[in-house]
Structures are given as C-alpha cells and as structure tokens.
Motif scaffolding. Structure first.
Motif, PDB file in Angstrom:
ATOM      1  N   LEU A 173       0.770  -1.107   0.140  1.00 48.77           N
ATOM      2  CA  LEU A 173       0.070   0.130   0.018  1.00 48.77           C
ATOM      3  C   LEU A 173       0.954   1.166  -0.084  1.00 48.77           C
ATOM      4  O   LEU A 173       1.877   1.140   0.394  1.00 48.77           O
ATOM      5  CB  LEU A 173      -1.048  -0.007   1.277  1.00 48.77           C
ATOM      6  CG  LEU A 173      -0.408   0.233   2.569  1.00 48.77           C
ATOM      7  CD1 LEU A 173      -1.488   0.879   3.550  1.00 48.77           C
ATOM      8  CD2 LEU A 173       0.300  -1.099   3.228  1.00 48.77           C
ATOM      9  N   SER A 174       0.268   2.446  -0.424  1.00 50.50           N
ATOM     10  CA  SER A 174       1.044   3.501  -0.193  1.00 50.50           C
ATOM     11  C   SER A 174      -0.041   4.681   0.217  1.00 50.50           C
ATOM     12  O   SER A 174      -1.200   4.192   0.423  1.00 50.50           O
ATOM     13  CB  SER A 174       1.069   4.243  -1.624  1.00 50.50           C
ATOM     14  OG  SER A 174      -0.049   4.638  -2.443  1.00 50.50           O
ATOM     15  N   ALA A 175       0.474   5.526   1.110  1.00 50.79           N
ATOM     16  CA  ALA A 175      -0.099   6.562   1.785  1.00 50.79           C
ATOM     17  C   ALA A 175       0.562   7.634   1.879  1.00 50.79           C
ATOM     18  O   ALA A 175       1.791   8.084   1.623  1.00 50.79           O
ATOM     19  CB  ALA A 175      -0.100   5.939   3.088  1.00 50.79           C
ATOM     20  N   ARG A 186       3.112   8.320   8.228  1.00 44.42           N
ATOM     21  CA  ARG A 186       4.344   8.204   9.558  1.00 44.42           C
ATOM     22  C   ARG A 186       3.699   8.177  10.829  1.00 44.42           C
ATOM     23  O   ARG A 186       3.958   7.512  11.830  1.00 44.42           O
ATOM     24  CB  ARG A 186       5.299   9.442   9.225  1.00 44.42           C
ATOM     25  CG  ARG A 186       6.308   9.187   8.017  1.00 44.42           C
ATOM     26  CD  ARG A 186       7.086  10.096   8.028  1.00 44.42           C
ATOM     27  NE  ARG A 186       8.204  10.165   6.777  1.00 44.42           N
ATOM     28  CZ  ARG A 186       7.988  10.895   5.701  1.00 44.42           C
ATOM     29  NH1 ARG A 186       7.156  11.912   5.652  1.00 44.42           N
ATOM     30  NH2 ARG A 186       8.880  10.875   4.624  1.00 44.42           N
ATOM     31  N   ASN A 187       2.716   9.232  11.032  1.00 47.21           N
ATOM     32  CA  ASN A 187       2.336   9.580  12.263  1.00 47.21           C
ATOM     33  C   ASN A 187       1.103   8.798  12.857  1.00 47.21           C
ATOM     34  O   ASN A 187       0.903   9.086  14.105  1.00 47.21           O
ATOM     35  CB  ASN A 187       2.348  11.232  12.371  1.00 47.21           C
ATOM     36  CG  ASN A 187       3.598  11.710  12.138  1.00 47.21           C
ATOM     37  OD1 ASN A 187       4.553  11.379  12.513  1.00 47.21           O
ATOM     38  ND2 ASN A 187       3.508  12.596  10.965  1.00 47.21           N
ATOM     39  N   VAL A 188       0.209   8.431  11.879  1.00 46.26           N
ATOM     40  CA  VAL A 188      -0.995   7.717  12.414  1.00 46.26           C
ATOM     41  C   VAL A 188      -1.081   6.181  11.860  1.00 46.26           C
ATOM     42  O   VAL A 188      -1.363   5.490  12.685  1.00 46.26           O
ATOM     43  CB  VAL A 188      -2.247   8.315  11.789  1.00 46.26           C
ATOM     44  CG1 VAL A 188      -3.478   7.829  11.990  1.00 46.26           C
ATOM     45  CG2 VAL A 188      -2.125   9.963  12.042  1.00 46.26           C
ATOM     46  N   LEU A 189      -0.917   6.144  10.715  1.00 49.15           N
ATOM     47  CA  LEU A 189      -0.803   4.686  10.170  1.00 49.15           C
ATOM     48  C   LEU A 189       0.049   3.643  10.624  1.00 49.15           C
ATOM     49  O   LEU A 189      -0.272   2.495  10.877  1.00 49.15           O
ATOM     50  CB  LEU A 189      -0.811   4.654   8.710  1.00 49.15           C
ATOM     51  CG  LEU A 189      -1.203   3.494   7.997  1.00 49.15           C
ATOM     52  CD1 LEU A 189      -2.267   2.766   8.083  1.00 49.15           C
ATOM     53  CD2 LEU A 189      -0.670   3.671   6.412  1.00 49.15           C
ATOM     54  N   LYS A 226      -4.020  21.966   8.015  1.00 50.14           N
ATOM     55  CA  LYS A 226      -3.973  20.462   7.778  1.00 50.14           C
ATOM     56  C   LYS A 226      -5.169  19.782   8.124  1.00 50.14           C
ATOM     57  O   LYS A 226      -6.144  20.023   8.632  1.00 50.14           O
ATOM     58  CB  LYS A 226      -3.035  19.951   8.794  1.00 50.14           C
ATOM     59  CG  LYS A 226      -1.601  20.787   8.656  1.00 50.14           C
ATOM     60  CD  LYS A 226      -0.539  20.041   7.813  1.00 50.14           C
ATOM     61  CE  LYS A 226      -0.417  18.656   8.267  1.00 50.14           C
ATOM     62  NZ  LYS A 226       0.348  17.725   7.044  1.00 50.14           N
ATOM     63  N   SER A 227      -4.997  18.506   7.524  1.00 48.78           N
ATOM     64  CA  SER A 227      -6.066  17.484   7.530  1.00 48.78           C
ATOM     65  C   SER A 227      -6.298  17.262   9.060  1.00 48.78           C
ATOM     66  O   SER A 227      -5.364  17.087   9.718  1.00 48.78           O
ATOM     67  CB  SER A 227      -5.784  16.117   6.756  1.00 48.78           C
ATOM     68  OG  SER A 227      -6.214  15.164   7.332  1.00 48.78           O
ATOM     69  N   TRP A 228      -7.309  17.288   9.511  1.00 47.77           N
ATOM     70  CA  TRP A 228      -7.755  16.954  10.900  1.00 47.77           C
ATOM     71  C   TRP A 228      -6.871  15.679  11.365  1.00 47.77           C
ATOM     72  O   TRP A 228      -6.457  15.415  12.342  1.00 47.77           O
ATOM     73  CB  TRP A 228      -9.398  16.897  11.392  1.00 47.77           C
ATOM     74  CG  TRP A 228      -9.391  16.282  12.661  1.00 47.77           C
ATOM     75  CD1 TRP A 228     -10.081  15.103  12.907  1.00 47.77           C
ATOM     76  CD2 TRP A 228      -9.040  16.992  14.126  1.00 47.77           C
ATOM     77  NE1 TRP A 228     -10.046  14.930  14.204  1.00 47.77           N
ATOM     78  CE2 TRP A 228      -9.624  16.018  14.951  1.00 47.77           C
ATOM     79  CE3 TRP A 228      -8.225  18.176  14.414  1.00 47.77           C
ATOM     80  CZ2 TRP A 228      -9.216  16.242  16.374  1.00 47.77           C
ATOM     81  CZ3 TRP A 228      -8.120  18.177  15.817  1.00 47.77           C
ATOM     82  CH2 TRP A 228      -8.684  17.388  16.639  1.00 47.77           C
ATOM     83  N   LEU A 229      -7.253  14.557  10.580  1.00 48.24           N
ATOM     84  CA  LEU A 229      -6.557  13.309  10.758  1.00 48.24           C
ATOM     85  C   LEU A 229      -5.082  13.300  11.008  1.00 48.24           C
ATOM     86  O   LEU A 229      -4.654  12.755  11.861  1.00 48.24           O
ATOM     87  CB  LEU A 229      -6.854  12.291   9.779  1.00 48.24           C
ATOM     88  CG  LEU A 229      -8.381  11.895   9.472  1.00 48.24           C
ATOM     89  CD1 LEU A 229      -8.668  11.104   8.214  1.00 48.24           C
ATOM     90  CD2 LEU A 229      -8.968  11.402  10.865  1.00 48.24           C
ATOM     91  N   ASP A 230      -4.236  14.311  10.353  1.00 52.00           N
ATOM     92  CA  ASP A 230      -2.977  14.537  10.439  1.00 52.00           C
ATOM     93  C   ASP A 230      -2.327  15.189  11.787  1.00 52.00           C
ATOM     94  O   ASP A 230      -1.181  14.833  12.382  1.00 52.00           O
ATOM     95  CB  ASP A 230      -2.287  15.263   9.522  1.00 52.00           C
ATOM     96  CG  ASP A 230      -2.389  14.462   7.965  1.00 52.00           C
ATOM     97  OD1 ASP A 230      -2.696  13.165   8.032  1.00 52.00           O
ATOM     98  OD2 ASP A 230      -2.186  15.215   6.846  1.00 52.00           O
ATOM     99  N   VAL A 231      -3.520  15.966  12.417  1.00 54.98           N
ATOM    100  CA  VAL A 231      -3.045  16.529  13.576  1.00 54.98           C
ATOM    101  C   VAL A 231      -3.803  16.526  14.844  1.00 54.98           C
ATOM    102  O   VAL A 231      -3.550  16.971  15.779  1.00 54.98           O
ATOM    103  CB  VAL A 231      -3.040  18.253  13.560  1.00 54.98           C
ATOM    104  CG1 VAL A 231      -2.035  18.497  12.031  1.00 54.98           C
ATOM    105  CG2 VAL A 231      -4.415  18.645  12.801  1.00 54.98           C
ATOM    106  N   ALA A 232      -4.630  15.497  14.699  1.00 53.20           N
ATOM    107  CA  ALA A 232      -5.778  15.048  15.760  1.00 53.20           C
ATOM    108  C   ALA A 232      -4.788  14.882  17.120  1.00 53.20           C
ATOM    109  O   ALA A 232      -5.078  15.432  18.217  1.00 53.20           O
ATOM    110  CB  ALA A 232      -6.575  14.116  15.492  1.00 53.20           C
TER     111      ALA A 232
END
Length: 302
Positions: free
Chosen positions: A95-97, A103-106, A240-246
């Motif tokens: 997979l690519s992301a 890096r920080n969530v997945l 930023k996307s909320w998912l990236d900084v939540a």
C-alpha cells in the motif's frame, strides 16, 4: 465410503437404536435403513444385528466401530484446521499512503495489525504524490480528496474529514492568534506544494457562505509531514487535515484556531484498480481505518 453412512452407523451403535440415530441425524427410517445397508454392502459384512425390538453390534461391527469413530474424528480435525487456516491472515499487503498520515497515524496501526497476524507482511510506500496504481508496486493507496481517476475503485474511509487551522502554543505566544480569516494574511503561513501547485489560497465554509484568503509564508514543502513539523516547531500556522494533527491537538502540541470555521473537505479514501484486490488483509485494514478515523473525527465534532 460416505461420511453420512459412517455417522449413522456410529450413532446407531452408541444409541442402540437405528430409529433413534435417524431422528438425531434428521433422517427418515427408510433413508437410515438404506444408509446402513449401503455401508454393509461396501464392507461385505454385517455390522448390526437387528430385530423388531433391539439392535446390537456384530463382532465385525465391534471391530469396525473404533475405525469409524477415528475416521470421523480425523475428518472433523481436518475441517477445524482448514477453518482455522481461513481465519489466518497471511501474504503481503502492498500500500501507499500520504507522508504525514502514514508516518504519524498509520504506522502504529499497521504494527498492531501485524502483531495480531504475524504471518502478514507489509510493504509501505510513503509520499504525497498520487500513486499510479497501474504502474507502482502497490495494490492499494490511501488518498485524501475526491477521486480524480474514475477507472479506480474508491472506498470511503473518513468522508467527513476536513482541514483545520492550527499552530503551536509557542507561535501563538509570540504572534497572537488570528480572530478572523482576513487576519491570516498577516501571519506566517506554512505552505504545502503538490506537484507544481502551492496551496496558498485557503478556503472555509461552503456555497454562498464560503470565504477565502490568499496567504504567504517564508517556507513551503511538497512533504506534508514537514509542514506539520514546522508547525510543531513554532514556525507558523498550518492548514492541515484533521486526521494528521488530531493527536498533536489532543496532546496540546498544537492549538486549533477559529474552530468554528468549517475547513475544506479532505475525505480519506482507499483506492485500488479492481475489487479483486480487496482480499482479507485489505478488508481488515479497511475496517480498522474506518473505525479509528471515525473515532478521531468525533473528537473534533464533539
């Protein structure tokens, strides 16, 4: 030699009654009688001595009973092993992301998935350029934004995700927080570049209520994770996307600015070239992402 014939014979021997065995196996008396007769003809011996009132094993039947039980037990064990094997997840997940989300969530989520399924291998490609799934060595891709390629299969993971304004407490202590959208033009904004396009026009709201502002800053990067790191270091304001900084917001490393504003949509989708690629590893990953991303989104909405 039919399995149902063996089952009937064993049950009849255990219950001492052919009719009782037939009822247990949901068979008619005629079918049960034909089943036992078929087995005896295949073996060439009489297994059960029957009268109108009772049933007993013959000497040959006593000798064969243990073999029949062992055969049925062996078949059941084989069935159980196959069923267990179907529950195992193995193979390689390609997979690519996006760089920041990856890096920080997945990453920790993938660690959990591999811990639960040690036979699963993961090949992860990180980057913010949209992966060409027809050329790149990836089966699936996680992407922000509305799908651009109609030939790809797009499965929504977090369709309500949006961008948010954020900055570190250190930056806000030095420069203060903007109170309205127009004031963003007076701040150092951290810019993200995708391809040749720099995202320097930030929009909020939708339809007739949409407002936008052109922003500028002293740095931009084509890696979204770098933009996040600049924000953490106090270099400026990020969109930023909320998912990236939540996680950073929850930990107090970043502060939301003007949270009443509805930022640009940033839906997260799982993309693949064909539904045949949605094997068990991908399905497990998809289910995990849907549940966990939704939980992160509820923290923003709540």
């Amino acid at each position: 030699m039919r399995i149902d014939d063996l089952q009937l014979f064993v049950r009849a021997a255990e219950l001492g009654s052919l009719s009782a065995a037939a009822r247990l196996l949901d068979l008619s008396p005629a079918v049960a009688s034909a089943s036992l007769k078929r087995l005896e003809q295949q073996l060439g011996v009489r297994l059960l001595a029957r009268s109108t009132r009772n049933l007993r094993l013959t000497a040959e039947g006593e000798g064969f009973l243990q073999h029949a039980r062992s055969a049925l037990a062996s078949l059941e064990e084989g069935r159980r092993i196959l069923a267990h094997g179907q529950d195992q997840v193995s193979g390689t997940l390609l997979l690519s992301a996006p760089s920041d989300f990856g890096r920080n969530v997945l990453l920790p989520w993938l660690d959990e998935l591999q811990y639960e399924h040690p036979q699963l291998n993961v090949r992860l490609l990180l980057g913010d350029r949209n992966a060409d799934l027809f050329r790149q060595a990836a089966d699936i891709a996680l992407r922000y934004g509305a799908p651009e390629d109609s030939s790809l299969v797009a499965l929504p993971l977090c369709p309500e995700n949006r961008r948010v304004l954020c900055a570190s407490p250190a930056y806000l202590a030095r420069h203060g927080a903007p109170a309205e959208v127009a004031q963003l033009a007076q701040h150092n904004c951290l810019l993200y570049q995708l391809g040749s396009r720099v995202h320097d026009h930030w929009r909020f709201g939708e339809g007739a209520s949409e407002v936008g502002v052109s922003v500028s800053g002293d740095r931009f990067c084509d890696d979204a994770d770098v933009v996040r790191r600049w924000a953490l270091a106090g270099a400026g304001i990020a969109y930023k996307s909320w998912l990236d900084v939540a996680n950073d917001v929850q930990a107090g490393r970043l502060k939301l600015l003007m949270p009443q504003l509805r930022g640009e949509a940033a839906p997260l989708n799982l993309m693949c070239t064909h539904r045949a690629q949605l094997g068990k590893p991908v399905q497990l990953l998809r289910n995990m992402l849907r549940v966990r991303c939704q939980a992160m989104l509820e923290k923003l909405l709540g």
